[in-house]
Design a protein around this motif. Structure first.
Motif, PDB file in Angstrom:
ATOM      1  N   PHE A 283       0.833  -1.208   0.000  1.00 21.98           N
ATOM      2  CA  PHE A 283       0.000   0.000   0.000  1.00 21.98           C
ATOM      3  C   PHE A 283       0.863   1.251   0.000  1.00 21.98           C
ATOM      4  CE2 PHE A 283      -3.698  -2.541   0.583  1.00 21.98           C
ATOM      5  CZ  PHE A 283      -4.751  -1.738   0.189  1.00 21.98           C
ATOM      6  N   GLU A 284       1.928   1.251   0.797  1.00 23.14           N
ATOM      7  CA  GLU A 284       2.801   2.429   0.866  1.00 23.14           C
ATOM      8  C   GLU A 284       3.485   2.709  -0.463  1.00 23.14           C
ATOM      9  OE1 GLU A 284       5.380   1.516   4.146  1.00 23.14           O
ATOM     10  OE2 GLU A 284       4.124   2.639   5.559  1.00 23.14           O
ATOM     11  N   SER A 285       3.800   1.648  -1.194  1.00 28.24           N
ATOM     12  CA  SER A 285       4.502   1.822  -2.473  1.00 28.24           C
ATOM     13  C   SER A 285       3.547   2.013  -3.646  1.00 28.24           C
ATOM     14  CB  SER A 285       5.408   0.616  -2.742  1.00 28.24           C
ATOM     15  OG  SER A 285       4.618  -0.534  -3.024  1.00 28.24           O
ATOM     16  N   GLY A 286       2.243   1.860  -3.394  1.00 29.28           N
ATOM     17  CA  GLY A 286       1.271   1.994  -4.474  1.00 29.28           C
ATOM     18  C   GLY A 286       1.165   0.763  -5.352  1.00 29.28           C
ATOM     19  N   SER A 287       1.678  -0.363  -4.877  1.00 26.43           N
ATOM     20  CA  SER A 287       1.649  -1.590  -5.676  1.00 26.43           C
ATOM     21  C   SER A 287       0.641  -2.616  -5.146  1.00 26.43           C
ATOM     22  CB  SER A 287       3.050  -2.212  -5.745  1.00 26.43           C
ATOM     23  OG  SER A 287       3.485  -2.578  -4.451  1.00 26.43           O
ATOM     24  N   CYS A 288      -0.368  -2.138  -4.436  1.00 27.54           N
ATOM     25  CA  CYS A 288      -1.378  -3.064  -3.921  1.00 27.54           C
ATOM     26  C   CYS A 288      -2.261  -3.548  -5.068  1.00 27.54           C
ATOM     27  CB  CYS A 288      -2.216  -2.395  -2.838  1.00 27.54           C
ATOM     28  SG  CYS A 288      -3.150  -0.977  -3.397  1.00 27.54           S
ATOM     29  N   SER A 289      -2.816  -4.698  -4.889  1.00 29.60           N
ATOM     30  CA  SER A 289      -3.689  -5.295  -5.903  1.00 29.60           C
ATOM     31  C   SER A 289      -5.150  -5.134  -5.497  1.00 29.60           C
ATOM     32  CB  SER A 289      -3.373  -6.789  -6.040  1.00 29.60           C
ATOM     33  OG  SER A 289      -3.744  -7.476  -4.854  1.00 29.60           O
TER      34      SER A 289
END
Length: 107
Positions: free
Chosen positions: A46-52
């Protein structure tokens, strides 16, 4: 009105407002549902913006269950989320932020 001091976040589903919360039991269910690593790995995604979308759905279900909702992820497949997927992702991120911060640390 959700109480941020309790880690609560509101979300509208099929026109009905629900208050979500990540209790210890909900976090345990969430961790069991995760296919990719631990809760810390989920926070990093979530912090990196790579959540699915799977991450978002798992968090929403866990939050709803922590708020007393008896449903499952399957119940949300055809549900209408107020604000759409973007608002659902924001609510999921807010749930995580509240779960791993001291009261007053999150906006």
């Amino acid at each position: 009105m959700p109480n941020p001091w309790r880690g609560e976040v509101a979300l509208e589903i099929d026109g009905q407002r629900h208050v979500m919360r990540l209790t210890l039991g909900a976090l345990a269910e969430l961790e069991a549902m995760l296919e990719d690593g631990t809760l810390l790995d989920l926070v990093r995604r979530f912090e990196s913006g790579s959540c699915s979308t799977r991450d978002v759905l798992a968090l929403i279900v866990a939050g709803l269950r922590g708020g007393g909702w008896p449903g499952t992820a399957q119940d949300l497949v055809s549900a209408e989320i107020g604000g759409g997927p973007l608002l659902a992702a924001r609510a999921a991120a807010e749930l995580l932020a509240h779960a791993f911060a001291l009261p007053g640390e999150t906006g």
